[in-house]
Design a protein around this motif. Structure first.
Motif, PDB file in Angstrom:
ATOM      1  N   GLY A   4      -0.902  -5.788  14.552  1.00 36.25           N
ATOM      2  CA  GLY A   4      -1.112  -4.460  13.990  1.00 36.25           C
ATOM      3  C   GLY A   4       0.135  -3.931  13.313  1.00 36.25           C
ATOM      4  N   VAL A   5      -0.068  -3.252  12.199  1.00 35.94           N
ATOM      5  CA  VAL A   5       1.008  -2.574  11.483  1.00 35.94           C
ATOM      6  C   VAL A   5       0.527  -1.175  11.142  1.00 35.94           C
ATOM      7  CG1 VAL A   5       2.434  -2.500   9.396  1.00 35.94           C
ATOM      8  CG2 VAL A   5       1.920  -4.699  10.475  1.00 35.94           C
ATOM      9  N   VAL A   6       1.314  -0.171  11.481  1.00 36.44           N
ATOM     10  CA  VAL A   6       1.086   1.204  11.026  1.00 36.44           C
ATOM     11  C   VAL A   6       2.337   1.626  10.280  1.00 36.44           C
ATOM     12  CG1 VAL A   6       0.675   3.595  11.688  1.00 36.44           C
ATOM     13  CG2 VAL A   6      -0.513   1.745  12.891  1.00 36.44           C
ATOM     14  N   ALA A   7       2.206   1.870   8.994  1.00 43.04           N
ATOM     15  CA  ALA A   7       3.350   2.149   8.132  1.00 43.04           C
ATOM     16  C   ALA A   7       3.332   3.598   7.682  1.00 43.04           C
ATOM     17  CB  ALA A   7       3.324   1.224   6.922  1.00 43.04           C
ATOM     18  N   ASP A   8       4.424   4.304   7.916  1.00 44.59           N
ATOM     19  CA  ASP A   8       4.590   5.711   7.537  1.00 44.59           C
ATOM     20  C   ASP A   8       5.538   5.777   6.346  1.00 44.59           C
ATOM     21  OD1 ASP A   8       5.308   8.357   7.254  1.00 44.59           O
ATOM     22  OD2 ASP A   8       5.761   8.691   9.370  1.00 44.59           O
TER      23      ASP A   8
ATOM     24  N   VAL B  51      -0.493   3.917   6.375  1.00 42.57           N
ATOM     25  CA  VAL B  51      -1.265   2.723   6.052  1.00 42.57           C
ATOM     26  C   VAL B  51      -1.432   1.936   7.348  1.00 42.57           C
ATOM     27  CG1 VAL B  51      -1.220   0.515   4.841  1.00 42.57           C
ATOM     28  CG2 VAL B  51      -0.488   2.597   3.661  1.00 42.57           C
ATOM     29  N   SER B  52      -2.643   1.483   7.613  1.00 40.66           N
ATOM     30  CA  SER B  52      -2.918   0.738   8.845  1.00 40.66           C
ATOM     31  C   SER B  52      -3.500  -0.630   8.500  1.00 40.66           C
ATOM     32  CB  SER B  52      -3.896   1.523   9.731  1.00 40.66           C
ATOM     33  OG  SER B  52      -4.233   0.796  10.891  1.00 40.66           O
ATOM     34  N   VAL B  53      -2.907  -1.676   9.064  1.00 44.75           N
ATOM     35  CA  VAL B  53      -3.357  -3.053   8.843  1.00 44.75           C
ATOM     36  C   VAL B  53      -3.448  -3.749  10.193  1.00 44.75           C
ATOM     37  CG1 VAL B  53      -2.831  -5.275   7.775  1.00 44.75           C
ATOM     38  CG2 VAL B  53      -2.264  -3.151   6.563  1.00 44.75           C
ATOM     39  N   ALA B  54      -4.601  -4.330  10.480  1.00 49.13           N
ATOM     40  CA  ALA B  54      -4.766  -5.090  11.729  1.00 49.13           C
ATOM     41  C   ALA B  54      -5.418  -6.431  11.419  1.00 49.13           C
ATOM     42  CB  ALA B  54      -5.627  -4.314  12.721  1.00 49.13           C
ATOM     43  N   LEU B  55      -5.086  -7.413  12.230  1.00 47.56           N
ATOM     44  CA  LEU B  55      -5.779  -8.702  12.194  1.00 47.56           C
ATOM     45  C   LEU B  55      -6.503  -8.874  13.514  1.00 47.56           C
ATOM     46  CD1 LEU B  55      -6.475 -11.509  11.064  1.00 47.56           C
ATOM     47  CD2 LEU B  55      -4.313 -12.330  12.048  1.00 47.56           C
ATOM     48  N   GLU B  56      -7.812  -9.076  13.443  1.00 48.24           N
ATOM     49  CA  GLU B  56      -8.611  -9.344  14.628  1.00 48.24           C
ATOM     50  C   GLU B  56      -9.075 -10.798  14.615  1.00 48.24           C
ATOM     51  OE1 GLU B  56     -10.441  -4.897  15.492  1.00 48.24           O
ATOM     52  OE2 GLU B  56     -11.791  -6.518  14.893  1.00 48.24           O
ATOM     53  N   VAL B  57      -9.070 -11.405  15.790  1.00 44.59           N
ATOM     54  CA  VAL B  57      -9.600 -12.757  15.961  1.00 44.59           C
ATOM     55  C   VAL B  57     -10.735 -12.660  16.969  1.00 44.59           C
ATOM     56  CG1 VAL B  57      -9.126 -15.125  16.634  1.00 44.59           C
ATOM     57  CG2 VAL B  57      -7.362 -13.789  15.464  1.00 44.59           C
ATOM     58  N   ASP B  58     -11.925 -13.035  16.531  1.00 39.03           N
ATOM     59  CA  ASP B  58     -13.122 -12.910  17.372  1.00 39.03           C
ATOM     60  C   ASP B  58     -13.284 -11.498  17.920  1.00 39.03           C
ATOM     61  OD1 ASP B  58     -13.938 -15.594  17.027  1.00 39.03           O
ATOM     62  OD2 ASP B  58     -12.555 -16.250  18.603  1.00 39.03           O
ATOM     63  N   GLY B  59     -12.970 -10.511  17.071  1.00 41.24           N
ATOM     64  CA  GLY B  59     -13.192  -9.114  17.408  1.00 41.24           C
ATOM     65  C   GLY B  59     -12.093  -8.428  18.182  1.00 41.24           C
TER      66      GLY B  59
ATOM     67  N   GLY C 148       0.815  -1.206   0.000  1.00 40.10           N
ATOM     68  CA  GLY C 148       0.000   0.000   0.000  1.00 40.10           C
ATOM     69  C   GLY C 148       0.846   1.253   0.000  1.00 40.10           C
ATOM     70  N   CYS C 149       1.926   1.250   0.790  1.00 42.77           N
ATOM     71  CA  CYS C 149       2.828   2.404   0.825  1.00 42.77           C
ATOM     72  C   CYS C 149       3.433   2.691  -0.538  1.00 42.77           C
ATOM     73  CB  CYS C 149       3.948   2.153   1.834  1.00 42.77           C
ATOM     74  SG  CYS C 149       3.438   2.214   3.559  1.00 42.77           S
ATOM     75  N   ALA C 150       3.751   1.638  -1.274  1.00 41.10           N
ATOM     76  CA  ALA C 150       4.349   1.826  -2.604  1.00 41.10           C
ATOM     77  C   ALA C 150       3.390   2.555  -3.532  1.00 41.10           C
ATOM     78  CB  ALA C 150       4.751   0.470  -3.194  1.00 41.10           C
ATOM     79  N   VAL C 151       2.117   2.224  -3.456  1.00 43.93           N
ATOM     80  CA  VAL C 151       1.112   2.928  -4.260  1.00 43.93           C
ATOM     81  C   VAL C 151       1.087   4.411  -3.898  1.00 43.93           C
ATOM     82  CG1 VAL C 151      -1.365   3.146  -4.731  1.00 43.93           C
ATOM     83  CG2 VAL C 151      -0.315   0.870  -4.579  1.00 43.93           C
ATOM     84  N   LEU C 152       1.110   4.709  -2.612  1.00 43.89           N
ATOM     85  CA  LEU C 152       1.048   6.097  -2.159  1.00 43.89           C
ATOM     86  C   LEU C 152       2.317   6.857  -2.529  1.00 43.89           C
ATOM     87  CD1 LEU C 152      -0.511   5.583   1.390  1.00 43.89           C
ATOM     88  CD2 LEU C 152      -1.676   5.981  -0.786  1.00 43.89           C
TER      89      LEU C 152
ATOM     90  N   ARG D  70      -6.658   2.134  -4.738  1.00 41.35           N
ATOM     91  CA  ARG D  70      -5.550   1.339  -5.278  1.00 41.35           C
ATOM     92  C   ARG D  70      -4.681   0.764  -4.164  1.00 41.35           C
ATOM     93  NH1 ARG D  70      -3.295   4.990 -10.348  1.00 41.35           N
ATOM     94  NH2 ARG D  70      -5.273   5.152 -11.489  1.00 41.35           N
ATOM     95  N   SER D  71      -4.439   1.565  -3.140  1.00 40.99           N
ATOM     96  CA  SER D  71      -3.660   1.076  -2.009  1.00 40.99           C
ATOM     97  C   SER D  71      -4.376  -0.078  -1.326  1.00 40.99           C
ATOM     98  CB  SER D  71      -3.422   2.223  -1.020  1.00 40.99           C
ATOM     99  OG  SER D  71      -2.798   1.757   0.159  1.00 40.99           O
ATOM    100  N   GLU D  72      -5.690   0.074  -1.110  1.00 41.51           N
ATOM    101  CA  GLU D  72      -6.444  -0.993  -0.457  1.00 41.51           C
ATOM    102  C   GLU D  72      -6.431  -2.262  -1.307  1.00 41.51           C
ATOM    103  OE1 GLU D  72     -11.050  -1.515   0.702  1.00 41.51           O
ATOM    104  OE2 GLU D  72      -9.961   0.010   1.841  1.00 41.51           O
ATOM    105  N   ALA D  73      -6.557  -2.118  -2.620  1.00 39.56           N
ATOM    106  CA  ALA D  73      -6.536  -3.292  -3.492  1.00 39.56           C
ATOM    107  C   ALA D  73      -5.191  -4.010  -3.411  1.00 39.56           C
ATOM    108  CB  ALA D  73      -6.827  -2.870  -4.932  1.00 39.56           C
ATOM    109  N   ALA D  74      -4.096  -3.243  -3.350  1.00 38.42           N
ATOM    110  CA  ALA D  74      -2.771  -3.856  -3.263  1.00 38.42           C
ATOM    111  C   ALA D  74      -2.594  -4.589  -1.942  1.00 38.42           C
ATOM    112  CB  ALA D  74      -1.696  -2.781  -3.425  1.00 38.42           C
ATOM    113  N   ILE D  75      -3.099  -3.999  -0.863  1.00 36.36           N
ATOM    114  CA  ILE D  75      -2.983  -4.633   0.459  1.00 36.36           C
ATOM    115  C   ILE D  75      -3.797  -5.921   0.504  1.00 36.36           C
ATOM    116  CG2 ILE D  75      -3.530  -4.364   2.905  1.00 36.36           C
ATOM    117  CD1 ILE D  75      -3.091  -1.293   2.401  1.00 36.36           C
ATOM    118  N   PHE D  76      -5.050  -5.847   0.066  1.00 36.09           N
ATOM    119  CA  PHE D  76      -5.913  -7.019   0.140  1.00 36.09           C
ATOM    120  C   PHE D  76      -5.472  -8.115  -0.829  1.00 36.09           C
ATOM    121  CE2 PHE D  76      -9.682  -4.628   2.119  1.00 36.09           C
ATOM    122  CZ  PHE D  76      -9.390  -5.141   3.371  1.00 36.09           C
ATOM    123  N   ALA D  77      -4.796  -7.758  -1.917  1.00 39.48           N
ATOM    124  CA  ALA D  77      -4.283  -8.782  -2.831  1.00 39.48           C
ATOM    125  C   ALA D  77      -3.272  -9.670  -2.110  1.00 39.48           C
ATOM    126  CB  ALA D  77      -3.653  -8.128  -4.058  1.00 39.48           C
TER     127      ALA D  77
END
Length: 257
Positions: A110-114, A97-105, A9-13, A40-47
């Motif tokens: 967590g990743v926060v990329a600057d 860019v912020s990416v988190a994985l939640e398990v049962d909420g 995602g950062c690369a897109v930005l 576009r950033s979200e698509a790259a991350i989710f890919a």
């Protein structure tokens, strides 16, 4: 994998910064915009995520509940592909860019990329928080008159604006300083890194806060729902600080509307 996805995602930005003048934008509401690069950033991350974990559910700011096993899988990836869009569009280098994985909420990763500073904040529940591999620890200040507090100012038409302004004033009257960076995920990462002593927000969504809240907790800090609900992200009305300062901050925030 999560860090690689955030970097995609950062690369897109980063590529998009060279053509900000021609960037297409759309207004969601006054003060809240999106751009073609958000999508576009979200698509790259989710890919990347979909390739590794096709069975997992996905929630993104741009696409909402993704395909995956939405509603069925206990695993859910929560993505903000560009936190701080207004900053980005104006050429202000404070966005993430912020990416988190939640398990049962509950967030477990967590990743926060600057991309502007090439700082990558990461946390795994029970494993600590880091920036580019260096351990993070929240600041130890316990007095409001020594503390610098970050916040997010709601959009101009936010229905709770008057109540927020009362909270802002209540904190500003006793804090050493107030900061409004414009990217909540980075603000929370800065609390984890000890750069901000505390932070509060009343107007955002889970994708803005999930990864950053885990960073604070894994750096030895605390997060809480401003209104006292046991789930800090119950209504995304969040305060964060070290364990000594947080009760003082919450007391200031619970002013009469």
């Amino acid at each position: 994998m999560a860090l690689d996805a955030a970097k995609a995602g950062c690369a897109v930005l980063s590529r998009g910064r060279s053509r900000l003048a021609g960037l297409r934008t759309a207004t969601k509401s006054p003060g809240d915009i999106t751009t073609e690069l958000d999508a576009r950033s979200e698509a790259a991350i989710f890919a990347r995520i979909r390739q590794a974990y096709p069975e997992h559910a996905r929630l993104g700011e741009e696409t909402g509940e993704g395909a995956g096993n939405a509603g069925a899988s206990p695993y859910r990836w929560i993505v903000d592909p560009l936190d701080g869009t207004v900053n980005y569009v104006h050429g202000i280098p404070y966005y993430a860019v912020s990416v988190a994985l939640e398990v049962d909420g509950a967030a477990v990763l967590g990743v926060v990329a600057d991309p502007a500073r090439r700082e990558f904040f990461t946390a795994v529940r029970g494993g600590g928080a880091f920036c580019n591999g260096r351990p993070l620890k929240v600041a130890g200040r316990a007095r409001m008159d020594e503390a610098v507090i970050g916040t997010v100012v709601p959009p101009p038409k936010w229905p709770g604006m008057e109540a927020y302004l009362a909270q802002f004033c209540a904190v500003a009257r006793c804090a050493a300083g107030m900061r409004r960076g414009g990217a909540a995920a980075l603000d929370l990462a800065y609390v984890a890194a000890g750069r901000l002593d505390g932070f509060f927000v009343v107007s955002l969504k889970r994708w803005d806060l999930s990864a950053g809240a885990l960073l604070v907790q894994e750096a030895g800090g605390c997060v809480a729902d401003i209104d006292g609900h046991p789930d800090p992200l119950h209504a995304n009305r969040l305060a964060a600080a070290n364990g000594a300062l947080l009760p003082v901050l919450l007391e200031r925030l619970r002013v009469p509307a």
